[in-house]
Design an enzyme around this catalytic site. Structure first.
Site, PDB file in Angstrom:
ATOM      1  N   ASP A  26       0.839  -1.209   0.000  1.00  0.00           N
ATOM      2  CA  ASP A  26       0.000   0.000   0.000  1.00  0.00           C
ATOM      3  C   ASP A  26       0.873   1.258   0.000  1.00  0.00           C
ATOM      4  OD1 ASP A  26      -2.316   1.444   0.003  1.00  0.00           O
ATOM      5  OD2 ASP A  26      -2.683   1.267   2.151  1.00  0.00           O
ATOM      6  N   HIS A  43       2.768   3.382  -8.922  1.00  0.00           N
ATOM      7  CA  HIS A  43       2.643   1.953  -9.212  1.00  0.00           C
ATOM      8  C   HIS A  43       3.861   1.467 -10.012  1.00  0.00           C
ATOM      9  CE1 HIS A  43      -1.302   2.047  -7.536  1.00  0.00           C
ATOM     10  NE2 HIS A  43      -1.851   2.744  -8.512  1.00  0.00           N
ATOM     11  N   LEU A 137      11.023 -20.728  -4.901  1.00  0.00           N
ATOM     12  CA  LEU A 137       9.967 -19.883  -4.324  1.00  0.00           C
ATOM     13  C   LEU A 137       8.666 -19.999  -5.126  1.00  0.00           C
ATOM     14  CD1 LEU A 137       9.336 -17.361  -2.355  1.00  0.00           C
ATOM     15  CD2 LEU A 137       9.791 -15.976  -4.395  1.00  0.00           C
TER      16      LEU A 137
HETATM   17  C1  FPP Z   1      -1.698   0.131  -3.409  1.00  0.00           C
HETATM   18  O1  FPP Z   1      -1.298   1.463  -3.373  1.00  0.00           O
HETATM   19  C2  FPP Z   1      -1.191  -0.558  -4.594  1.00  0.00           C
HETATM   20  C3  FPP Z   1      -1.941  -1.188  -5.528  1.00  0.00           C
HETATM   21  C4  FPP Z   1      -3.408  -1.264  -5.465  1.00  0.00           C
HETATM   22  C5  FPP Z   1      -1.340  -1.808  -6.712  1.00  0.00           C
HETATM   23  C6  FPP Z   1      -0.079  -2.566  -6.448  1.00  0.00           C
HETATM   24  C7  FPP Z   1       0.614  -2.725  -7.720  1.00  0.00           C
HETATM   25  C8  FPP Z   1       1.956  -2.687  -7.873  1.00  0.00           C
HETATM   26  C9  FPP Z   1       2.930  -2.578  -6.796  1.00  0.00           C
HETATM   27  C10 FPP Z   1       2.500  -2.729  -9.237  1.00  0.00           C
HETATM   28  C11 FPP Z   1       2.601  -4.024  -9.939  1.00  0.00           C
HETATM   29  C12 FPP Z   1       2.592  -5.279  -9.212  1.00  0.00           C
HETATM   30  C13 FPP Z   1       2.963  -6.459  -9.763  1.00  0.00           C
HETATM   31  C14 FPP Z   1       2.768  -7.688  -8.984  1.00  0.00           C
HETATM   32  C15 FPP Z   1       3.555  -6.566 -11.102  1.00  0.00           C
HETATM   33  P1  FPP Z   1      -2.426   2.584  -3.401  1.00  0.00           P
HETATM   34  O2  FPP Z   1      -2.671   2.936  -4.829  1.00  0.00           O
HETATM   35  O3  FPP Z   1      -3.623   2.105  -2.657  1.00  0.00           O
HETATM   36  O4  FPP Z   1      -1.730   3.753  -2.670  1.00  0.00           O
HETATM   37  P2  FPP Z   1      -2.420   4.853  -1.738  1.00  0.00           P
HETATM   38  O5  FPP Z   1      -2.914   4.140  -0.512  1.00  0.00           O
HETATM   39  O6  FPP Z   1      -1.289   5.773  -1.441  1.00  0.00           O
HETATM   40  O7  FPP Z   1      -3.520   5.478  -2.539  1.00  0.00           O
END
Ligand code: FPP
Length: 248
Positions: A26, A43, A137
């Site tokens: 997050d 992201h 893994l």
């Molecule tokens: C949460 O941060 C993150 C996500 C919902 C997406 C996670 C995706 C990645 C790390 C990129 C790709 C992953 C893979 C496995 C290839 P948020 O957007 O909720 O952040 P915020 O809480 O600051 O709004």
């Protein structure tokens, strides 16, 4: 000494390192906004943290690492962010899968992938097929995943068995349902890490984390590195895991 504990769980007790770690990644959006950038940039940088975390898990010989990439609730985000994330997943699979395969990683996607576009579904199938015999893994990516969805899809399979007369209602117990829950073939989750400062599970694994230790950090996912991972492992090593039993 631990007494009165579930034997299946006891057999899988880690000495000090967890065998299966799950992470709620997050804070990507805030990380980007703090820098005056679009959320998708967070992201994109988050993918680098994914790479670091996988490499850490491989070098510490974890059995499994499970990452929450896209929840069943994330469709509610602006369509531009959702399509950006889908592009990122396709791109990440294309660019990383050979490297994962080289490092003997088995890639599994958990979640309802039927809602994704054809291109992404094809990449997922290809990546899973390529790596399915690897015995290093296991990397689970939770995509369009929800803990409640997981339980419901398991219950639905059990209900079908009852309908067909293969199972009677009184044969439904924890073991019967567990067979149909995602990741039932793996070691149970020992440790859940959540970055980004929130202290909740957000419909991530529900069944699977019944006895997991929880570690929360304010660090935003793009800043997650080996030092933070090690502090989570140190905290884990100091926990007394009783699995409902008592220490004597
Ligand atoms: C949460 O941060 C993150 C996500 C919902 C997406 C996670 C995706 C990645 C790390 C990129 C790709 C992953 C893979 C496995 C290839 P948020 O957007 O909720 O952040 P915020 O809480 O600051 O709004």
């Amino acid at each position: 000494m631990i007494s009165s504990i579930n034997q299946q769980e006891a057999n899988k007790l880690p000495s000090s390192l967890p065998r299966h770690v799950a992470i709620i990644m997050d804070g990507n959006g805030r990380w980007a906004t703090n820098r005056g950038k679009l959320r998708i940039f967070g992201h994109q940088v988050g993918v680098k943290s994914v790479r670091r975390a996988v490499s850490f898990a491989v070098s510490h010989h974890f059995a499994a690492l499970t990452l929450y990439a896209f929840s069943s609730e994330n469709w509610k985000r602006p369509s531009q962010e959702v399509s950006g994330l889908m592009e990122l997943f396709v791109h990440a699979l294309d660019s990383e899968v050979k490297n994962l395969h080289k490092h003997n990683v088995r890639l599994c996607i958990i979640g309802d992938i039927g809602r994704f576009g054809v291109r992404l579904q094809e990449r997922i199938r290809h990546s899973e097929k390529l790596t399915r015999n690897n015995d290093g893994l296991t990397l689970n990516i939770a995509a369009n995943y929800g803990g409640r969805w997981d339980i419901i899809q398991g219950v639905r399979k059990l209900a079908t068995q009852v309908q067909k007369g293969i199972l009677s209602p009184d044969q439904i117990n924890e073991d019967a349902l567990y067979q149909y829950i995602c990741m039932n073939e793996l070691d149970p989750v020992d440790l859940v890490i959540r970055t980004g400062g929130e202290h909740r599970i957000s419909n991530f694994l529900l069944w699977q984390i019944a006895y997991a230790e929880l570690f929360f950090t304010d660090v935003l996912w793009p800043d997650f590195n080996d030092t933070v991972f090690k502090s989570a492992l140190n905290a884990f090593a100091q926990r007394e895991r009783r699995f409902g039993g008592i220490y004597t």
